[in-house]
Design a protein around this motif. Structure first.
Motif, PDB file in Angstrom:
ATOM      1  N   VAL A  60     -10.376  15.358   0.099  1.00 61.56           N
ATOM      2  CA  VAL A  60      -9.136  15.151  -0.660  1.00 61.56           C
ATOM      3  C   VAL A  60      -8.031  14.620   0.251  1.00 61.56           C
ATOM      4  N   GLU A  61      -7.895  15.222   1.423  1.00 61.75           N
ATOM      5  CA  GLU A  61      -6.873  14.788   2.376  1.00 61.75           C
ATOM      6  C   GLU A  61      -7.149  13.374   2.884  1.00 61.75           C
ATOM      7  N   LEU A  62      -8.426  13.060   3.111  1.00 65.24           N
ATOM      8  CA  LEU A  62      -8.797  11.722   3.558  1.00 65.24           C
ATOM      9  C   LEU A  62      -8.462  10.671   2.500  1.00 65.24           C
ATOM     10  N   LYS A  63      -8.794  10.944   1.261  1.00 64.50           N
ATOM     11  CA  LYS A  63      -8.515   9.991   0.186  1.00 64.50           C
ATOM     12  C   LYS A  63      -7.018   9.777   0.012  1.00 64.50           C
ATOM     13  N   ASP A  64      -6.243  10.835   0.125  1.00 72.51           N
ATOM     14  CA  ASP A  64      -4.791  10.739  -0.008  1.00 72.51           C
ATOM     15  C   ASP A  64      -4.204   9.874   1.100  1.00 72.51           C
ATOM     16  N   LEU A  65      -4.658  10.094   2.329  1.00 78.58           N
ATOM     17  CA  LEU A  65      -4.156   9.325   3.470  1.00 78.58           C
ATOM     18  C   LEU A  65      -4.491   7.852   3.337  1.00 78.58           C
ATOM     19  N   ILE A  66      -5.738   7.524   3.043  1.00 85.69           N
ATOM     20  CA  ILE A  66      -6.155   6.127   3.039  1.00 85.69           C
ATOM     21  C   ILE A  66      -5.530   5.369   1.871  1.00 85.69           C
ATOM     22  N   ALA A  67      -5.340   6.020   0.748  1.00 77.48           N
ATOM     23  CA  ALA A  67      -4.646   5.369  -0.373  1.00 77.48           C
ATOM     24  C   ALA A  67      -3.227   4.982   0.037  1.00 77.48           C
ATOM     25  N   TYR A  68      -2.573   5.887   0.731  1.00 77.88           N
ATOM     26  CA  TYR A  68      -1.208   5.595   1.195  1.00 77.88           C
ATOM     27  C   TYR A  68      -1.225   4.495   2.255  1.00 77.88           C
ATOM     28  N   LEU A  69      -2.193   4.574   3.164  1.00 79.97           N
ATOM     29  CA  LEU A  69      -2.289   3.595   4.243  1.00 79.97           C
ATOM     30  C   LEU A  69      -2.461   2.188   3.702  1.00 79.97           C
ATOM     31  N   LYS A  70      -3.319   2.009   2.726  1.00 78.17           N
ATOM     32  CA  LYS A  70      -3.535   0.680   2.139  1.00 78.17           C
ATOM     33  C   LYS A  70      -2.257   0.147   1.507  1.00 78.17           C
ATOM     34  N   THR A  71      -1.514   1.035   0.860  1.00 77.11           N
ATOM     35  CA  THR A  71      -0.306   0.615   0.150  1.00 77.11           C
ATOM     36  C   THR A  71       0.776   0.116   1.102  1.00 77.11           C
ATOM     37  N   PHE A  72       0.917   0.773   2.240  1.00 74.93           N
ATOM     38  CA  PHE A  72       2.052   0.486   3.116  1.00 74.93           C
ATOM     39  C   PHE A  72       1.676  -0.197   4.432  1.00 74.93           C
ATOM     40  N   LEU A  73       0.428  -0.624   4.555  1.00 75.69           N
ATOM     41  CA  LEU A  73      -0.009  -1.226   5.816  1.00 75.69           C
ATOM     42  C   LEU A  73       0.838  -2.408   6.227  1.00 75.69           C
ATOM     43  N   VAL A  74       1.201  -3.245   5.280  1.00 75.21           N
ATOM     44  CA  VAL A  74       1.931  -4.460   5.624  1.00 75.21           C
ATOM     45  C   VAL A  74       3.360  -4.189   6.061  1.00 75.21           C
ATOM     46  N   LEU A  80      -0.878  -7.993   8.973  1.00 78.37           N
ATOM     47  CA  LEU A  80      -1.891  -7.006   8.641  1.00 78.37           C
ATOM     48  C   LEU A  80      -2.292  -7.018   7.178  1.00 78.37           C
ATOM     49  N   GLN A  81      -1.683  -7.870   6.372  1.00 78.79           N
ATOM     50  CA  GLN A  81      -2.081  -7.983   4.973  1.00 78.79           C
ATOM     51  C   GLN A  81      -3.557  -8.353   4.857  1.00 78.79           C
ATOM     52  N   TYR A  82      -4.039  -9.110   5.834  1.00 77.16           N
ATOM     53  CA  TYR A  82      -5.441  -9.535   5.774  1.00 77.16           C
ATOM     54  C   TYR A  82      -6.377  -8.334   5.800  1.00 77.16           C
ATOM     55  N   LEU A 156       7.755   3.534  10.417  1.00 75.52           N
ATOM     56  CA  LEU A 156       7.946   2.347   9.571  1.00 75.52           C
ATOM     57  C   LEU A 156       6.872   2.243   8.491  1.00 75.52           C
ATOM     58  N   MET A 157       6.362   3.388   8.082  1.00 78.86           N
ATOM     59  CA  MET A 157       5.341   3.395   7.025  1.00 78.86           C
ATOM     60  C   MET A 157       5.829   4.204   5.831  1.00 78.86           C
ATOM     61  N   GLY A 158       7.110   4.042   5.493  1.00 80.37           N
ATOM     62  CA  GLY A 158       7.677   4.723   4.342  1.00 80.37           C
ATOM     63  C   GLY A 158       8.406   5.981   4.740  1.00 80.37           C
TER      64      GLY A 158
END
Length: 388
Positions: A60-74, A80-82, A156-158
């Motif tokens: 659950v914690e992993l899924k939450d982190l990676i969902a956020y990471l994808k959203t704010f990576l750029v 890093l959009q690529y 700088l990631m939100g």
């Protein structure tokens, strides 16, 4: 917009905190509940099975982190959009290009957590392009070596307006763990890491050496190496945290470790900070992707400690992120007769070494293999915290 946001952070947080450097005492030991949990990874098990129980426990914690990471990576860099675009196309296949055992370990994490393999790969290569840190190696009057580090991550990631901290930093906190890697029933090495991240950021091989990694803030960082790897332009290079784990697994001496980390071609520039078990065994290796730009040694010029943040240590530090100068001053104030777990923890708990990005502090003694790691959270109520 990003430039304006950064400028506002400098005005609101950095400028008022410029003269707020601390050199604290009495911070050690932290409360027992701040000690990170310890788990075992058995290197005798097939790579695909090694992380499955833990990945399932923390899915659950992993899924939450990676969902956020994808959203704010750029937010870190438009380049890093690529990575986001390639999560479902290129990154799953990238697992098969990685040296053993890393690709199979990622596949096992994917299977156990239910995360797509591309997202697990993204998580595991993310350090190549973004992190901050402070690392210290100190030698006491008797020649004993100690090694401490703050891991700072998520800037700088939100911004979390409720908790007044970085949102990604908060997502990482539930995943912080200590891992004891075993072989033939014995502990081979120990690390402090984030669950599901299979490279090594902080580690100690008992009786041999300890090592930490700091991001090196220079133009054109790790994303170039990632592009070269993904498109098979150049795979004769190592991922920076895999190089550490390779040494923790295979190296038999401090000198072997320093030589390898100074010479191995890398995907990204970085600083490797290494400590040994004998007097004078300490080094800061300033790495470009192709080789070393500098190796600073403990004991040279009567240095009884080494300190490193994220900028070349022979250059003037940026005013908006000078953690090195107050770190050096605080170490000098503590003195050579106070190089202990307590003193290093006190230094690393002092602002600005301790800031809004700091997620954990680890202290190690390579000769004995002792390692302690504690979660950290910088609160403005106690004293102003810089955002990084």
């Amino acid at each position: 917009m990003k430039l304006l946001y950064t400028t506002l952070l400098v005005v609101v947080y950095i400028i008022p905190a410029i003269n707020a450097a601390q050199c604290l005492s009495g911070q050690y030991p932290p409360k027992p509940e701040r000690l990170l949990p310890t788990y075992v990874v058995n290197l005798d098990a097939p790579p695909v099975e090694r992380w499955q129980d833990l990945a399932s426990k923390y899915k659950v914690e992993l899924k939450d982190l990676i969902a956020y990471l994808k959203t704010f990576l750029v937010e870190i860099s438009p380049e890093l959009q690529y990575l986001v675009d390639l999560v479902d196309t290129k990154l799953p296949a990238m697992a098969d290009t990685l040296p053993a055992p890393y690709g199979d370990e990622m596949k096992g994490i994917s299977q156990a957590s239910g995360l797509p393999l591309g997202e697990v790969v993204l998580y595991n290569i993310f350090y190549e392009v973004s992190s901050l840190c402070t690392s210290i190696v100190g030698q006491d009057e008797k020649g004993n070596i100690f090694h401490g580090r703050n891991l700072d991550f998520g800037g700088l990631m939100g911004w979390d307006k409720i908790n007044h901290t970085w949102a990604l930093t908060e997502k990482l906190r539930p995943l912080m763990v200590q891992i004891n890697y075993t072989k033939n029933g014995q502990v081979l090495f120990k690390t402090t890491t984030f669950l599901g991240y299979i490279g090594s950021l902080t580690g100690v091989k008992p009786g041999v050496f300890s090592v930490t990694i700091n991001e090196r803030n220079i133009v054109k960082g790790g994303y170039i190496g990632l592009i070269e790897w993904m498109y098979n332009i150049n795979r004769n290079q190592s991922f920076i945290t895999f190089a550490i784990r390779d040494m923790l697994t295979n190296s038999e001496s401090y000198n072997q470790t320093v030589k390898y980390l100074a010479e191995v071609p890398l995907v990204a520039p970085c600083f490797y900070i290494v400590a040994g078990t004998k007097p004078g065994e300490g080094a800061i290796i300033t790495r470009s992707r192709k080789g070393s730009d500098d190796v600073k040694l403990l004991g040279r010029d009567d240095l009884w400690f080494l300190a490193q943040t994220n900028y070349d240590n022979w250059k003037k530090q940026p005013f908006f992120d000078d953690r090195l100068t107050p770190c050096i001053k605080c170490m000098q104030e503590k003195g050579k007769n106070q190089v202990t777990f307590e003193s290093l923890y006190n230094v690393l708990s002092s602002r600005p070494m301790f800031n809004k990005e700091t997620v954990y502090t680890s202290i190690m003694e390579p000769a004995t293999g002792r390692i302690e790691a504690y979660w950290q959270l910088c609160l403005d109520e106690e004293a102003p915290c810089r955002p990084w």
